[in-house]
Design a protein around this motif. Structure first.
Motif, PDB file in Angstrom:
ATOM      1  N   GLY A 154     -35.454 -64.067 -80.874  1.00  0.00           N
ATOM      2  CA  GLY A 154     -36.320 -64.689 -81.626  1.00  0.00           C
ATOM      3  C   GLY A 154     -36.417 -64.838 -82.970  1.00  0.00           C
ATOM      4  O   GLY A 154     -37.399 -65.219 -83.807  1.00  0.00           O
ATOM      5  N   ALA A 155     -34.979 -64.739 -83.469  1.00  0.00           N
ATOM      6  CA  ALA A 155     -34.861 -65.079 -84.943  1.00  0.00           C
ATOM      7  C   ALA A 155     -33.683 -65.991 -85.001  1.00  0.00           C
ATOM      8  O   ALA A 155     -32.864 -66.156 -84.326  1.00  0.00           O
ATOM      9  CB  ALA A 155     -34.234 -63.703 -85.469  1.00  0.00           C
ATOM     10  N   ARG A 156     -33.764 -66.877 -86.325  1.00  0.00           N
ATOM     11  CA  ARG A 156     -32.759 -67.847 -86.551  1.00  0.00           C
ATOM     12  C   ARG A 156     -32.784 -67.484 -87.968  1.00  0.00           C
ATOM     13  O   ARG A 156     -33.348 -67.831 -89.026  1.00  0.00           O
ATOM     14  CB  ARG A 156     -33.325 -69.217 -86.343  1.00  0.00           C
ATOM     15  CG  ARG A 156     -32.229 -70.334 -86.561  1.00  0.00           C
ATOM     16  CD  ARG A 156     -32.847 -71.848 -85.985  1.00  0.00           C
ATOM     17  NE  ARG A 156     -31.899 -72.688 -86.338  1.00  0.00           N
ATOM     18  CZ  ARG A 156     -31.634 -73.406 -87.586  1.00  0.00           C
ATOM     19  NH1 ARG A 156     -32.186 -73.187 -88.680  1.00  0.00           N
ATOM     20  NH2 ARG A 156     -30.541 -74.399 -87.562  1.00  0.00           N
ATOM     21  N   ALA A 183     -35.761 -66.861 -90.195  1.00  0.00           N
ATOM     22  CA  ALA A 183     -37.305 -67.135 -89.585  1.00  0.00           C
ATOM     23  C   ALA A 183     -37.217 -66.437 -88.248  1.00  0.00           C
ATOM     24  O   ALA A 183     -36.365 -66.416 -87.648  1.00  0.00           O
ATOM     25  CB  ALA A 183     -36.821 -68.700 -89.300  1.00  0.00           C
ATOM     26  N   LEU A 184     -38.524 -65.819 -88.360  1.00  0.00           N
ATOM     27  CA  LEU A 184     -38.854 -64.953 -86.981  1.00  0.00           C
ATOM     28  C   LEU A 184     -39.736 -65.729 -86.282  1.00  0.00           C
ATOM     29  O   LEU A 184     -40.772 -66.018 -86.946  1.00  0.00           O
ATOM     30  CB  LEU A 184     -39.096 -63.667 -87.669  1.00  0.00           C
ATOM     31  CG  LEU A 184     -38.273 -62.857 -88.305  1.00  0.00           C
ATOM     32  CD1 LEU A 184     -38.943 -61.545 -88.608  1.00  0.00           C
ATOM     33  CD2 LEU A 184     -37.057 -62.406 -87.345  1.00  0.00           C
ATOM     34  N   GLU A 185     -39.742 -65.617 -84.995  1.00  0.00           N
ATOM     35  CA  GLU A 185     -40.663 -66.009 -84.046  1.00  0.00           C
ATOM     36  C   GLU A 185     -41.677 -65.067 -83.663  1.00  0.00           C
ATOM     37  O   GLU A 185     -41.263 -64.072 -84.167  1.00  0.00           O
ATOM     38  CB  GLU A 185     -40.351 -66.838 -82.925  1.00  0.00           C
ATOM     39  CG  GLU A 185     -39.179 -67.995 -82.948  1.00  0.00           C
ATOM     40  CD  GLU A 185     -38.600 -68.577 -81.744  1.00  0.00           C
ATOM     41  OE1 GLU A 185     -38.953 -67.795 -80.572  1.00  0.00           O
ATOM     42  OE2 GLU A 185     -37.509 -69.330 -81.701  1.00  0.00           O
ATOM     43  N   PRO A 186     -42.826 -65.297 -83.305  1.00  0.00           N
ATOM     44  CA  PRO A 186     -43.589 -64.219 -82.804  1.00  0.00           C
ATOM     45  C   PRO A 186     -43.027 -63.404 -81.822  1.00  0.00           C
ATOM     46  O   PRO A 186     -42.082 -63.926 -80.794  1.00  0.00           O
ATOM     47  CB  PRO A 186     -44.823 -64.954 -82.110  1.00  0.00           C
ATOM     48  CG  PRO A 186     -45.054 -66.222 -82.674  1.00  0.00           C
ATOM     49  CD  PRO A 186     -43.572 -66.530 -83.092  1.00  0.00           C
ATOM     50  N   GLY A 188     -40.051 -61.761 -82.612  1.00  0.00           N
ATOM     51  CA  GLY A 188     -38.714 -62.029 -83.025  1.00  0.00           C
ATOM     52  C   GLY A 188     -38.171 -60.624 -83.819  1.00  0.00           C
ATOM     53  O   GLY A 188     -39.133 -60.167 -84.820  1.00  0.00           O
ATOM     54  N   SER A 233     -41.157 -59.227 -86.597  1.00  0.00           N
ATOM     55  CA  SER A 233     -42.479 -59.897 -86.686  1.00  0.00           C
ATOM     56  C   SER A 233     -43.284 -60.033 -85.565  1.00  0.00           C
ATOM     57  O   SER A 233     -42.530 -60.575 -84.529  1.00  0.00           O
ATOM     58  CB  SER A 233     -42.246 -61.247 -87.423  1.00  0.00           C
ATOM     59  OG  SER A 233     -43.363 -61.959 -87.760  1.00  0.00           O
ATOM     60  N   SER A 235     -46.136 -62.048 -85.348  1.00  0.00           N
ATOM     61  CA  SER A 235     -46.924 -63.213 -85.482  1.00  0.00           C
ATOM     62  C   SER A 235     -45.936 -64.411 -86.041  1.00  0.00           C
ATOM     63  O   SER A 235     -46.419 -65.646 -85.994  1.00  0.00           O
ATOM     64  CB  SER A 235     -48.171 -63.291 -86.265  1.00  0.00           C
ATOM     65  OG  SER A 235     -47.895 -62.900 -87.558  1.00  0.00           O
ATOM     66  N   GLY A 236     -44.631 -64.209 -86.365  1.00  0.00           N
ATOM     67  CA  GLY A 236     -43.905 -64.979 -87.106  1.00  0.00           C
ATOM     68  C   GLY A 236     -43.731 -65.004 -88.650  1.00  0.00           C
ATOM     69  O   GLY A 236     -44.749 -64.601 -89.451  1.00  0.00           O
ATOM     70  N   ARG A 238     -41.049 -65.627 -92.563  1.00  0.00           N
ATOM     71  CA  ARG A 238     -39.751 -66.433 -93.191  1.00  0.00           C
ATOM     72  C   ARG A 238     -39.505 -65.145 -94.026  1.00  0.00           C
ATOM     73  O   ARG A 238     -40.254 -64.970 -94.887  1.00  0.00           O
ATOM     74  CB  ARG A 238     -40.123 -67.719 -93.719  1.00  0.00           C
ATOM     75  CG  ARG A 238     -38.784 -68.507 -94.354  1.00  0.00           C
ATOM     76  CD  ARG A 238     -39.240 -69.824 -94.790  1.00  0.00           C
ATOM     77  NE  ARG A 238     -37.925 -70.203 -94.782  1.00  0.00           N
ATOM     78  CZ  ARG A 238     -37.728 -71.762 -94.914  1.00  0.00           C
ATOM     79  NH1 ARG A 238     -38.928 -72.495 -94.842  1.00  0.00           N
ATOM     80  NH2 ARG A 238     -36.543 -72.368 -94.781  1.00  0.00           N
TER      81      ARG A 238
END
Length: 299
Positions: A154-156, A183-186, A188, A233, A235-236, A238
């Motif tokens: 869940g990370a880019r 960038a972390l997704e919920p 991630g 994270s 909830s998401g 940066r």
């Protein structure tokens, strides 16, 4: 479980309103000058400037450092005394190495001004290492699609400089450097390895924790050396990761000048005042040197 030992320092920003947009500065800080080679860390915006307006940073000098410009939104026209003319857009990198001395300007492109330009990004200065402070000036532009990307759990993460997660950036690093846009997704998460001597995390937006400890937004969180940690994270978010090798020799910062020598900074000040720096072709304006009180003490 929260690990209180993961975080060494929390550097809160000083915010400057530059008329239409704000800059949040965490380095240099009264409690710390550097994290690895990073000696200056600014978040620009986010902002949306009025129609017909833009940023106009007139020509000004640098020595003994590299500037790194990385945008989340908007565009900036870069011109310098080497004759470089380069527009930087979202996700690309402008690396300008000052060395013995360089002059540059930064302005919103004409085509962006008509609609009211957005502005959001990070600008950093990296000190040049001992023995390389007086190298020749240079400029490098690396397009966004040329930067390597790591993705997992869940990370880019875009690797801006250095080697991280097995990916190596083509951007020149004059000293051991790590720099990434994560960038972390919920839900991630991504490991923050202990390879670099000094590491800082900067929460741009959203919510994130390091080993369970919440990151303060727009603060530079300096991690304790030698500890592998997990950035996560729910909830998401940066997050910027910045750092590298520790410098054995302290750096002094005054105005736009960085050096290991206070005398070199004084000389640069005298040279700019006397008009001895090269000029920027096509951009005749300049920023005067700021006044120095009689009681000035160079850091």
């Amino acid at each position: 479980m929260q690990n209180e030992d993961t975080v060494l320092q929390t550097l809160l920003p000083v915010t400057h309103d530059l008329g239409g947009f704000k800059v949040h500065r965490t380095l240099p800080h009264k409690d710390r000058t550097m994290v690895g080679p990073f000696v200056f860390f600014d978040q620009m915006g986010p902002a949306h400037l009025p129609q017909g307006e833009g940023i106009d940073v007139r020509p000004h000098p640098h020595i003994a450092l590299s500037t790194v410009t990385y945008l989340f939104d908007g565009a900036i026209d870069h011109r310098d005394s080497l004759g470089t003319v380069q527009t930087i857009g979202v996700g690309a990198v402008n690396l300008m190495t000052a060395g013995t001395g360089i002059v540059h300007s930064e302005r919103s492109p004409i085509v962006e001004r008509a609609k009211g330009p957005p502005l959001s990004g990070i600008q950093t200065w990296l000190a040049l290492p001992d023995g390389r402070e007086e190298i020749d000036p240079a400029f490098q532009h690396v397009a966004a699609d040329a930067l390597p990307v790591f993705g997992d759990s869940g990370a880019r993460a875009t690797v801006i400089m250095g080697t991280l997660w097995g990916q190596t950036s083509p951007v020149t690093a004059h000293a051991p450097t790590i720099y990434a846009d994560i960038a972390l997704e919920p839900g991630g998460q991504v490991p923050i390895d202990a390879d670099a001597d000094e590491r800082g995390l900067y929460l741009v937006e959203g919510e994130a924790t390091i080993d369970g400890r919440p990151l303060a937004k727009m603060a530079l969180i300096v991690l304790r050396p030698g500890i592998t940690a997990t950035l996560k994270s729910m909830s998401g978010a940066r997050v910027m990761l910045a750092g590298g090798g520790a410098f054995a020799t302290p750096r002094h910062v005054w105005w736009n000048f960085v050096s290991s020598s206070q005398e070199r900074i004084r000389q640069a000040r005298a040279d700019w005042t006397a008009g001895k720096f090269a000029t920027v072709p096509g951009d005749p304006e300049y920023i005067p040197i700021p006044p120095v009180p009689n009681t000035v003490s160079y850091p």
